[in-house]
Design a protein around this motif. Structure first.
Motif, PDB file in Angstrom:
ATOM      1  N   TRP A 144       0.835  -1.200   0.000  1.00  0.00           N
ATOM      2  CA  TRP A 144       0.000   0.000   0.000  1.00  0.00           C
ATOM      3  C   TRP A 144       0.874   1.256   0.000  1.00  0.00           C
ATOM      4  CZ3 TRP A 144      -0.933  -3.661   4.014  1.00  0.00           C
ATOM      5  CH2 TRP A 144      -1.990  -4.526   3.748  1.00  0.00           C
ATOM      6  N   PRO A 145       1.628   1.515  -1.068  1.00  0.00           N
ATOM      7  CA  PRO A 145       2.542   2.662  -1.048  1.00  0.00           C
ATOM      8  C   PRO A 145       1.780   3.990  -1.074  1.00  0.00           C
ATOM      9  CG  PRO A 145       2.535   1.635  -3.211  1.00  0.00           C
ATOM     10  CD  PRO A 145       1.699   0.781  -2.324  1.00  0.00           C
ATOM     11  N   ARG A 152       7.313  -1.247  -7.498  1.00  0.00           N
ATOM     12  CA  ARG A 152       7.572  -1.668  -6.116  1.00  0.00           C
ATOM     13  C   ARG A 152       7.435  -3.181  -5.953  1.00  0.00           C
ATOM     14  NH1 ARG A 152       6.252   3.362  -6.346  1.00  0.00           N
ATOM     15  NH2 ARG A 152       7.083   4.875  -4.863  1.00  0.00           N
ATOM     16  N   MET A 153       6.486  -3.778  -6.653  1.00  0.00           N
ATOM     17  CA  MET A 153       6.338  -5.231  -6.587  1.00  0.00           C
ATOM     18  C   MET A 153       7.550  -5.923  -7.221  1.00  0.00           C
ATOM     19  SD  MET A 153       3.645  -5.687  -4.876  1.00  0.00           S
ATOM     20  CE  MET A 153       3.294  -7.397  -5.072  1.00  0.00           C
ATOM     21  N   VAL A 202      12.677  -8.886  -6.632  1.00  0.00           N
ATOM     22  CA  VAL A 202      14.129  -8.978  -6.832  1.00  0.00           C
ATOM     23  C   VAL A 202      14.840  -9.034  -5.485  1.00  0.00           C
ATOM     24  CG1 VAL A 202      16.134  -7.675  -7.648  1.00  0.00           C
ATOM     25  CG2 VAL A 202      14.131  -7.911  -9.107  1.00  0.00           C
ATOM     26  N   THR A 203      14.381  -8.253  -4.531  1.00  0.00           N
ATOM     27  CA  THR A 203      15.000  -8.254  -3.205  1.00  0.00           C
ATOM     28  C   THR A 203      14.922  -9.637  -2.564  1.00  0.00           C
ATOM     29  OG1 THR A 203      14.433  -5.929  -2.905  1.00  0.00           O
ATOM     30  CG2 THR A 203      14.968  -7.178  -0.924  1.00  0.00           C
ATOM     31  N   ILE A 210      18.114  -0.734  -6.622  1.00  0.00           N
ATOM     32  CA  ILE A 210      18.477  -0.506  -8.024  1.00  0.00           C
ATOM     33  C   ILE A 210      17.290  -0.836  -8.928  1.00  0.00           C
ATOM     34  CG2 ILE A 210      19.934  -1.354  -9.906  1.00  0.00           C
ATOM     35  CD1 ILE A 210      22.172  -1.624  -7.745  1.00  0.00           C
ATOM     36  N   THR A 211      16.610  -1.937  -8.646  1.00  0.00           N
ATOM     37  CA  THR A 211      15.439  -2.316  -9.433  1.00  0.00           C
ATOM     38  C   THR A 211      14.343  -1.272  -9.315  1.00  0.00           C
ATOM     39  OG1 THR A 211      15.958  -4.651  -9.105  1.00  0.00           O
ATOM     40  CG2 THR A 211      13.722  -4.119  -9.817  1.00  0.00           C
ATOM     41  N   LEU A 212      14.083  -0.806  -8.104  1.00  0.00           N
ATOM     42  CA  LEU A 212      13.034   0.200  -7.906  1.00  0.00           C
ATOM     43  C   LEU A 212      13.351   1.473  -8.671  1.00  0.00           C
ATOM     44  CD1 LEU A 212      10.441   1.189  -6.538  1.00  0.00           C
ATOM     45  CD2 LEU A 212      11.858   1.943  -4.617  1.00  0.00           C
TER      46      LEU A 212
END
Length: 110
Positions: free
Chosen positions: A63-64, A75-76, A81-82, A101-103
């Protein structure tokens, strides 16, 4: 409602909360700091960061506030990736860096 609280009352609350916070922390660090804890307590304490970090991050992913509480693919993807890098490398720092980095890459591309 416009309630006015006097300055001495505000300072009293600040001092009492400060003392309470100090006593809570001292109870663990001061009173127990020089004692050996049982092995079962130490074993359970190892899982504290593993439980706290996801509890802090999960609401920000699901819920950003930046998207008004809607799911966001960037974000997903970063969360995925995290988790994947964390499971693969067993490195928390590596997982956090890969997710960040992905975000940023996903937000830059959108």
């Amino acid at each position: 409602m416009n309630a006015h609280v006097s300055d001495p009352t505000v300072w009293l609350v600040i001092v009492v909360l400060g003392i309470g916070t100090f006593l809570i922390r001292w109870s663990f660090l001061g009173a127990l700091g020089s004692r050996d804890l049982p092995s079962w307590v130490m074993r359970m304490l190892r899982y504290t960061p593993v439980a706290v970090l996801p509890a802090l991050v999960a609401p920000l992913v699901v819920w950003p506030a930046a998207t008004g509480g809607q799911l966001d693919p960037a974000r997903m993807a970063a969360a995925g990736v995290t988790v994947a890098v964390g499971l693969w490398s067993r490195s928390m720092i590596g997982a956090i860096l890969a997710g960040a980095i992905t975000l940023f890459a996903m937000l830059y591309m959108s």
